[in-house]
Enzyme design. Sequence first.
Site, short mmCIF file in Angstrom:
data_model
loop_
_atom_site.label_atom_id
_atom_site.label_comp_id
_atom_site.label_asym_id
_atom_site.label_seq_id
_atom_site.Cartn_x
_atom_site.Cartn_y
_atom_site.Cartn_z
N GLY A 1 63.46 -4.23 -51.12
CA GLY A 1 64.72 -4.45 -51.67
C GLY A 1 64.49 -4.40 -53.26
CG ASP B 1 69.94 -10.50 -47.91
OD1 ASP B 1 70.00 -11.36 -46.93
OD2 ASP B 1 69.14 -11.25 -48.91
NE ARG C 1 81.37 -31.01 -30.05
CZ ARG C 1 80.52 -31.26 -29.30
NH1 ARG C 1 79.66 -29.98 -28.85
NH2 ARG C 1 80.07 -32.49 -28.73
O1 F6P Z 1 65.59 -10.67 -46.44
C1 F6P Z 1 66.26 -11.34 -47.38
C2 F6P Z 1 66.47 -12.90 -46.86
O2 F6P Z 1 66.38 -12.89 -45.68
C3 F6P Z 1 67.56 -13.81 -47.63
O3 F6P Z 1 68.84 -13.57 -46.95
C4 F6P Z 1 66.61 -14.96 -47.53
O4 F6P Z 1 67.34 -15.71 -48.72
C5 F6P Z 1 65.48 -14.89 -47.82
O5 F6P Z 1 65.07 -13.38 -47.07
C6 F6P Z 1 64.59 -15.62 -46.91
O6 F6P Z 1 63.38 -15.29 -46.98
P1 F6P Z 1 61.91 -16.26 -46.57
O7 F6P Z 1 61.42 -15.18 -45.34
O8 F6P Z 1 61.00 -16.29 -47.76
O9 F6P Z 1 62.39 -17.33 -45.91
#
Ligand code: F6P
Length: 346
Positions: A110, A136, A171
Amino acid sequence: MENEKKYAVRRIGVLTSGGDAPGMNAAVRAVVRTALYLGIEVVGIRRGWHGLINGDMFRMTAGDVARIINKGGTILYTARSQEFRTKEGRQKAYNNCRLFGLDGLVAIGGDGTFSGALALSSEFPISVVGIPGTIDNDIGCSHYSIGYDTAANTAIEAIDKIRDTMQSHERCSVIEVMGHRAGNLALYVGIATGATAVLIPEEPWDFEAHVAEKIRSARLAGRTHFMVIVAEGATRKSDGSLDDEVGNGSAGAQVADMIRAELGLDPRVTVLGHLQRGGAPSARDRVTATRMGYAAVQALAEGKTNRVIVRQDGGLKDIDMVEGLKLQNGLDEEEKAVLKAMTFSF
Ligand code: F6P
């Protein structure tokens, strides 16, 4: 050597960095196979920038990337390296580029991965090309990043199953999807699952308008089950605060607490979490990853540096990484408008 005459690079490294995404393996495979096809050697770097600093690297052959196009995760492993943020860390990384004889690098990940690549190439003579890979889909310069389609489909499949049981029990369900800073996935999944309401990090929300009214409207229309999709980072209410009174758990748990307190329903919360990051990549992710891997090696072979392979206007191209990083992630305006219409309170 034949290649010395033809291409700008003789040996390149490839790494995956940041959160993994389905399709990263297909991209690594494409990088290796394209490079070998052109007569360029490839070195696999394990654990992202961390591995470059520590010399955790190996020569890759076609055999190393056999039978991985259909696998989730990344065979190169991934990490988030603090040391690479320092000049000293990058000096160590560059020392290994020299030791292993690398002229170029393909970095799959990213924005953070690309910033690291740029820092390295601005300090040392090494060519870098980035490939967007994150579920993301929040890389501003590219309309698509590897892993998004698979993650969305995984979330949709899970939500469809949750809906079956919510419908039977009449629900309310609150489903938290990934997206710490970006609501792209929540928005997309919300449209695909016919959610009652969707909350995203980019737009501060008001419980009454964005959740309660939509549930009431659905109830008045005769519905007895409700699905609220919450991005993990959608913790900001329109007054900027978190909801301290009713709990401070995950974003989904907070919204569920408010639904319980304000509407008297008894919602069930499901946090889809890392489930969304695994699994066999979809056709779209395999093909996009393969095309991006191919384009990245072509760019290095042509002597380009500081480029990102992006999807724009329906096609792939390489653009300047500095310019690309200036572009903020934006939500798809058309998707926003569609979701607004689909969740309108009648
Ligand atoms: O790869 C992006 C992401 O999945 C985000 O959406 C999320 O907040 C983050 O990585 C979580 O990262 P980790 O693997 O460190 O929990």
